[in-house]
Design a protein around this motif. Sequence first.
Motif, PDB file in Angstrom:
ATOM      1  N   LYS A  19       0.809  -1.220   0.000  1.00 15.65           N
ATOM      2  CA  LYS A  19       0.000   0.000   0.000  1.00 15.65           C
ATOM      3  C   LYS A  19       0.842   1.270   0.000  1.00 15.65           C
ATOM      4  CE  LYS A  19      -3.392  -2.399   2.921  1.00 15.65           C
ATOM      5  NZ  LYS A  19      -4.129  -2.340   4.206  1.00 15.65           N
ATOM      6  N   THR A  20       2.150   1.134   0.012  1.00 16.94           N
ATOM      7  CA  THR A  20       3.060   2.267   0.061  1.00 16.94           C
ATOM      8  C   THR A  20       3.924   2.288  -1.197  1.00 16.94           C
ATOM      9  OG1 THR A  20       4.606   0.878   1.309  1.00 16.94           O
ATOM     10  CG2 THR A  20       3.168   2.347   2.574  1.00 16.94           C
ATOM     11  N   PRO A  21       4.500   3.434  -1.557  1.00 19.35           N
ATOM     12  CA  PRO A  21       5.336   3.500  -2.771  1.00 19.35           C
ATOM     13  C   PRO A  21       6.530   2.559  -2.694  1.00 19.35           C
ATOM     14  CG  PRO A  21       4.755   5.699  -2.021  1.00 19.35           C
ATOM     15  CD  PRO A  21       4.313   4.761  -0.943  1.00 19.35           C
ATOM     16  N   VAL A  22       6.950   2.078  -3.847  1.00 20.24           N
ATOM     17  CA  VAL A  22       8.129   1.221  -3.948  1.00 20.24           C
ATOM     18  C   VAL A  22       9.326   2.111  -4.255  1.00 20.24           C
ATOM     19  CG1 VAL A  22       9.216  -0.666  -5.222  1.00 20.24           C
ATOM     20  CG2 VAL A  22       6.760  -0.749  -4.712  1.00 20.24           C
ATOM     21  N   VAL A  23      10.247   2.173  -3.310  1.00 24.44           N
ATOM     22  CA  VAL A  23      11.414   3.053  -3.425  1.00 24.44           C
ATOM     23  C   VAL A  23      12.672   2.232  -3.170  1.00 24.44           C
ATOM     24  CG1 VAL A  23      12.589   5.086  -2.500  1.00 24.44           C
ATOM     25  CG2 VAL A  23      10.082   5.052  -2.650  1.00 24.44           C
ATOM     26  N   PHE A  24      13.630   2.307  -4.084  1.00 19.32           N
ATOM     27  CA  PHE A  24      14.920   1.655  -3.899  1.00 19.32           C
ATOM     28  C   PHE A  24      16.021   2.705  -4.011  1.00 19.32           C
ATOM     29  CE2 PHE A  24      12.398  -2.007  -5.385  1.00 19.32           C
ATOM     30  CZ  PHE A  24      12.703  -2.913  -4.375  1.00 19.32           C
ATOM     31  N   ASP A  25      16.945   2.672  -3.061  1.00 18.44           N
ATOM     32  CA  ASP A  25      18.075   3.612  -3.054  1.00 18.44           C
ATOM     33  C   ASP A  25      17.604   5.058  -3.145  1.00 18.44           C
ATOM     34  OD1 ASP A  25      19.905   1.491  -2.956  1.00 18.44           O
ATOM     35  OD2 ASP A  25      19.877   1.285  -5.145  1.00 18.44           O
ATOM     36  N   GLY A  26      16.490   5.356  -2.490  1.00 20.35           N
ATOM     37  CA  GLY A  26      15.982   6.716  -2.444  1.00 20.35           C
ATOM     38  C   GLY A  26      15.264   7.184  -3.690  1.00 20.35           C
ATOM     39  N   GLU A  27      15.097   6.322  -4.705  1.00 20.31           N
ATOM     40  CA  GLU A  27      14.443   6.721  -5.949  1.00 20.31           C
ATOM     41  C   GLU A  27      13.142   5.958  -6.122  1.00 20.31           C
ATOM     42  OE1 GLU A  27      15.358   6.458 -10.714  1.00 20.31           O
ATOM     43  OE2 GLU A  27      16.868   7.371  -9.414  1.00 20.31           O
ATOM     44  N   LEU A  28      12.093   6.672  -6.489  1.00 19.17           N
ATOM     45  CA  LEU A  28      10.793   6.052  -6.705  1.00 19.17           C
ATOM     46  C   LEU A  28      10.863   5.089  -7.886  1.00 19.17           C
ATOM     47  CD1 LEU A  28       7.697   5.899  -6.162  1.00 19.17           C
ATOM     48  CD2 LEU A  28       7.452   7.774  -7.823  1.00 19.17           C
ATOM     49  N   THR A  29      10.478   3.832  -7.637  1.00 19.48           N
ATOM     50  CA  THR A  29      10.396   2.840  -8.698  1.00 19.48           C
ATOM     51  C   THR A  29       8.991   2.789  -9.272  1.00 19.48           C
ATOM     52  OG1 THR A  29      12.157   1.503  -7.729  1.00 19.48           O
ATOM     53  CG2 THR A  29      10.694   0.408  -9.289  1.00 19.48           C
ATOM     54  N   LEU A  30       7.996   2.681  -8.386  1.00 17.63           N
ATOM     55  CA  LEU A  30       6.615   2.688  -8.865  1.00 17.63           C
ATOM     56  C   LEU A  30       5.659   2.942  -7.714  1.00 17.63           C
ATOM     57  CD1 LEU A  30       4.897  -0.199  -8.132  1.00 17.63           C
ATOM     58  CD2 LEU A  30       6.563  -1.117  -9.701  1.00 17.63           C
ATOM     59  N   LEU A  31       4.475   3.420  -8.075  1.00 14.54           N
ATOM     60  CA  LEU A  31       3.337   3.423  -7.173  1.00 14.54           C
ATOM     61  C   LEU A  31       2.595   2.122  -7.451  1.00 14.54           C
ATOM     62  CD1 LEU A  31       2.084   7.100  -7.631  1.00 14.54           C
ATOM     63  CD2 LEU A  31       3.740   6.206  -5.981  1.00 14.54           C
ATOM     64  N   PRO A  32       2.515   1.225  -6.475  1.00 12.17           N
ATOM     65  CA  PRO A  32       2.046  -0.130  -6.760  1.00 12.17           C
ATOM     66  C   PRO A  32       0.529  -0.255  -6.845  1.00 12.17           C
ATOM     67  CG  PRO A  32       2.672   0.057  -4.459  1.00 12.17           C
ATOM     68  CD  PRO A  32       3.019   1.373  -5.101  1.00 12.17           C
ATOM     69  N   MET A  33       0.113  -1.357  -7.431  1.00  6.69           N
ATOM     70  CA  MET A  33      -1.300  -1.689  -7.533  1.00  6.69           C
ATOM     71  C   MET A  33      -1.987  -1.618  -6.173  1.00  6.69           C
ATOM     72  SD  MET A  33      -2.938  -5.324  -8.850  1.00  6.69           S
ATOM     73  CE  MET A  33      -1.853  -6.275  -7.754  1.00  6.69           C
ATOM     74  N   GLY A  34      -1.316  -2.130  -5.132  1.00  9.69           N
ATOM     75  CA  GLY A  34      -1.908  -2.125  -3.797  1.00  9.69           C
ATOM     76  C   GLY A  34      -2.180  -0.728  -3.278  1.00  9.69           C
ATOM     77  N   GLN A  35      -1.318   0.236  -3.615  1.00 10.02           N
ATOM     78  CA  GLN A  35      -1.541   1.609  -3.177  1.00 10.02           C
ATOM     79  C   GLN A  35      -2.790   2.182  -3.845  1.00 10.02           C
ATOM     80  OE1 GLN A  35       1.787   4.254  -3.790  1.00 10.02           O
ATOM     81  NE2 GLN A  35       0.813   5.939  -2.703  1.00 10.02           N
ATOM     82  N   TYR A  36      -2.953   1.930  -5.135  1.00  6.84           N
ATOM     83  CA  TYR A  36      -4.150   2.404  -5.835  1.00  6.84           C
ATOM     84  C   TYR A  36      -5.411   1.746  -5.275  1.00  6.84           C
ATOM     85  CZ  TYR A  36      -0.984   4.338  -9.376  1.00  6.84           C
ATOM     86  OH  TYR A  36       0.001   5.052 -10.030  1.00  6.84           O
ATOM     87  N   LEU A  37      -5.347   0.444  -5.007  1.00 11.14           N
ATOM     88  CA  LEU A  37      -6.516  -0.259  -4.484  1.00 11.14           C
ATOM     89  C   LEU A  37      -6.851   0.221  -3.078  1.00 11.14           C
ATOM     90  CD1 LEU A  37      -5.844  -3.887  -5.752  1.00 11.14           C
ATOM     91  CD2 LEU A  37      -7.611  -2.313  -6.548  1.00 11.14           C
TER      92      LEU A  37
END
Length: 385
Positions: free
Chosen positions: A257-275
């Motif tokens: 439900k939270t953004p996917v961030v690796f090494d401080g950079e946004l990778t994606l806003l996930p399906m779970g966050q939208y749902l």
Amino acid sequence: MAYGRSSADPTAQRILAHTSEISTLDPEGPLDDLEPLRDLVGDARVVSIGESAHFVREFAQAQRRVLRFLSERCGFRVLSFEPDAPEGVLLEPGAHPTPGGWGGASLLPPLTAVAEYLREVDPELVPMAESAIGLAERIATASPASAAASWTRMGTPDSDALSAALSRLRLRVRALEPLYLERADRQSYEPAVRRLEAALHIDYVFRANAGLFAGTGLPGDLSLNDDFLAESVRWHLERAGSGGRIALAAHNNHIQKTPVVFDGELTLLPMGQYLHRALGGDYVAIAATHTGSRTPEIELDDSSDTGFAVREVDLAAPEDGSIEAAAVAAGIGTGFIDLRAKTPGLDRIRSQSTWMRTPLRDAFDAVLTVPTATAEVSTPRPARD
């Protein structure tokens, strides 16, 4: 059954008090040990079960058992796996589908179905659909990784022609809705529109993946795929009626439900966050992870037909602040950890062979832990000519 082992670690003590033991991972075994899930699921209309890595036998077994439980005991009748979310699979009583790994994506299935529909309602548009299919055949491969590589090799003029054809098809099909409904029915029109939307999004994701692999992608560009997957789930939910319930199986990074961030950079806003934004408490996310010392990892490999290889890699001990470290301290083997209770300090979970840093209580409602992660498949490296 709750674990009874004690630990001096206060976080471990807390999660221990909110952990239910799982007696078996046998997909065909009795389901009584999963009954604690009933309270977690409640009346939620969409429930997802994740995995911290693809191609893990234990996760596939656990997902299959959870999906069986949701189907047989909780009345869930629509099931979707990560690569199939735009379509979904209707569950029949007694059906025990098996979750897959890192699935392929292709423009051909949606475009072929759209072309068949257009032959009935708009034959003048069929040549444009067939032209798009001809271009799509050049990037129809076994996985998103190889598809992105094929998309790059196709060249800008042809890839732009494909994108333009898809956009024109969608715009015309939407604009001529009244005419199409006169010539056919809404039951055939709406899936055609969704398939065109799917084709557009798949095409965009090929571009985004190509940019990601080349190091030129935009931050968060892959969010477009997860946004569409979430919209597809909601589309099915609306058509399932007030009592409809959907179960999803996908990587943790897609269900959180939270953004996917690796090494401080946004990778994606996930399906779970939208749902979660759309459904609130009607969406429940159950992550899955392991406390083992090895895990399957996906590596890009242009010598493979799939564009990637799966290899087992060694892992360092779980980091402090991870759900895995807390599970080890609590002596938890295979079980569900309910995160709805306060679990301060847990801010990371394994993602493949690295770490996803995010407040776990915000990201997931529960975590399934298993002690090992055994490779389900392997992709051997073929000899080069």
